[in-house]
Scaffold this motif. Sequence first.
Motif, short mmCIF file in Angstrom:
data_model
loop_
_atom_site.label_atom_id
_atom_site.label_comp_id
_atom_site.label_asym_id
_atom_site.label_seq_id
_atom_site.Cartn_x
_atom_site.Cartn_y
_atom_site.Cartn_z
N HIS A 207 0.84 -1.20 0.00
CA HIS A 207 0.00 0.00 0.00
C HIS A 207 0.87 1.26 0.00
N VAL A 208 2.10 1.11 0.51
CA VAL A 208 3.06 2.22 0.52
C VAL A 208 4.41 1.69 0.06
N ASP A 209 5.32 2.61 -0.23
CA ASP A 209 6.65 2.22 -0.71
C ASP A 209 7.69 2.19 0.39
N MET A 210 7.51 3.00 1.44
CA MET A 210 8.57 3.16 2.42
C MET A 210 8.02 3.68 3.74
N SER A 211 8.87 3.62 4.76
CA SER A 211 8.55 4.21 6.04
C SER A 211 9.81 4.23 6.89
N ILE A 212 9.67 4.65 8.14
CA ILE A 212 10.82 4.63 9.06
C ILE A 212 10.46 3.75 10.26
N PHE A 213 11.50 3.13 10.84
CA PHE A 213 11.33 2.23 11.98
C PHE A 213 12.50 2.41 12.94
N SER A 214 12.26 2.08 14.20
CA SER A 214 13.39 2.02 15.13
C SER A 214 14.22 0.80 14.75
N VAL A 215 15.47 0.78 15.20
CA VAL A 215 16.35 -0.35 14.90
C VAL A 215 15.74 -1.64 15.45
N GLU A 216 15.17 -1.58 16.65
CA GLU A 216 14.57 -2.77 17.26
C GLU A 216 13.39 -3.27 16.43
N GLU A 217 12.56 -2.33 15.96
CA GLU A 217 11.43 -2.72 15.11
C GLU A 217 11.92 -3.35 13.81
N TYR A 218 12.92 -2.73 13.22
CA TYR A 218 13.43 -3.24 11.94
C TYR A 218 13.98 -4.67 12.09
N LEU A 219 14.75 -4.90 13.15
CA LEU A 219 15.31 -6.23 13.36
C LEU A 219 14.20 -7.26 13.61
N ARG A 220 13.12 -6.81 14.22
CA ARG A 220 11.99 -7.70 14.49
C ARG A 220 11.26 -8.06 13.19
N GLY A 225 10.43 -9.63 5.53
CA GLY A 225 10.47 -9.03 4.20
C GLY A 225 10.75 -7.55 4.16
N LEU A 226 11.48 -7.03 5.16
CA LEU A 226 11.79 -5.60 5.21
C LEU A 226 13.27 -5.39 4.87
N LYS A 227 13.56 -4.32 4.17
CA LYS A 227 14.94 -4.00 3.77
C LYS A 227 15.26 -2.56 4.16
N ALA A 228 16.34 -2.36 4.90
CA ALA A 228 16.76 -1.03 5.32
C ALA A 228 17.65 -0.39 4.27
N LEU A 229 17.44 0.91 4.03
CA LEU A 229 18.24 1.65 3.04
C LEU A 229 19.27 2.56 3.69
N ALA A 230 18.99 3.01 4.92
CA ALA A 230 19.92 3.91 5.61
C ALA A 230 19.53 4.03 7.07
N HIS A 237 25.24 1.97 12.93
CA HIS A 237 24.76 1.33 14.16
C HIS A 237 25.43 -0.03 14.35
N LEU A 238 25.71 -0.37 15.62
CA LEU A 238 26.38 -1.63 15.92
C LEU A 238 25.56 -2.83 15.47
N ALA A 239 24.25 -2.71 15.51
CA ALA A 239 23.40 -3.84 15.11
C ALA A 239 23.37 -4.02 13.60
N LEU A 240 23.73 -2.95 12.86
CA LEU A 240 23.67 -2.98 11.39
C LEU A 240 24.94 -2.34 10.82
N PRO A 241 26.08 -2.94 11.07
CA PRO A 241 27.35 -2.31 10.67
C PRO A 241 27.51 -2.11 9.16
N GLU A 242 26.79 -2.89 8.34
CA GLU A 242 26.91 -2.78 6.89
C GLU A 242 25.99 -1.70 6.32
#
Length: 439
Positions: A207-220, A225-230, A237-242
């Motif tokens: 229904h949408v193309d994008m949004s923002i999430f906390s790091v904890e939400e994103y890891l959950r 099927g979620l992909k982080a862009l930045a 961030h230590l949890a997402l060093p790449e």
Amino acid sequence: MVLLNHVSKLRLILIRFIFILIFLGLSLRGEDSNSWPQRPVKVIVPFGAGGGSDTFARQLTRVIKEQDLLSQPMVVINVGGAGGTIGSRRVRYARPDGYTMLMLHEGILTAKHAGKASYGAEAFEAVAGTGETAIVVAVKDNSKYHSLKDLMLEAKLSPNTLNFAANLGAPSHFIGLILEKSLEGAMFNFVQYGGGAERYGAIMGEHVDMSIFSVEEYLRYKDGGLKALAVCSAERHLALPELSTVSEQGFELETSNMHFWWMPKGTSQAIQKIMADVISQAMKSEDMQNFMKASWIDPVVMQSEELRGELIERDHIISKVAIRKVDVLPNFELWIFGIVAVLGLFAFDKKCLETQGEKGRLWNPKSCKVFLLTFVYVFVLSTTAISYPLLTVFFLFALGFIIADQKKVPYLPLSLYSLVLSFGLFYLFTRVLVVDLPG
């Protein structure tokens, strides 16, 4: 003689009401900080149970209770609705005795700048800032956008075509506005969705193309099927060093979420200091440190000048972003109500005219005026930001003027009665009963 009776009755009512207010004022005075607290402290979380803010508040208050850091328990109460403004308003009008607190993030700042509330941080006492959470920009894992730069270029080349899920007027909305401002010509189409779970569902449902999430939400949600862009922090961030930062990809946005603890304006400085120290001690506990580590929350604690400086800086960043009108579906319920109300008024007015001069009928001209006055009063009160006590003064005076014989209206007693009753009721509802009313 009738006029004298009116005046004497109004004076008697006025005197009694003044004595009631004096009694309430004496009985509800803030207590000495040495004896505080003598009963449980309410912590208003202006969101539903189970969210990030609610979980954090319950974890911290549990640690405070288990470690006996406060002589009375802290009770978390969820008061959701209107992007957090219903809960914040309740605390704003609560007695400044230290027994009511608010835990709310930057939403207290964004609500004012978005026009959702007429007040901001200045209407409260800032007690402490706790826990800092990094934010990521994310899309569906099969999205054609593989970096924030790709997505931003699309937002510039085809403005208003990328749907951005956000809670309009809340921090998620303002982060999107700040992001699009970092590239001239870029524009998102903001779509109303509430918490992180709703926004995740909107992306998965395409229904949408994008949004923002906390790091904890994103890891959950990542494996769903979620992909982080930045990441929106100053450093990776230590949890997402790449995952590269927004600034590494050439855009200006450094932001995070933080939980702020507030008390009603006028709360004793000594009580604020006690509460700030209690929160600080709880944050240092091993239990709380483990919780924040598991949730990828930076264990930041702020109070006093450091906290005020942080709030000023965040407010300054938010204030530079202009809210633009977002296209939404028409409010059909409101249109239907308005049409029915107008037709009802026409029918009622016709009935009033037909019965004019007839005695003993329910719908005489005086009844019509009272009905119309009450309708206008309720309508104005519910649809504008006019102060409840001020509007009620005019309502009570006009009501008394209509009911009384207009040639024998005791203007001064009626004015005093309207003034005292309206402000007295406002005090009773907001300070004693803790009922939300327009300020």
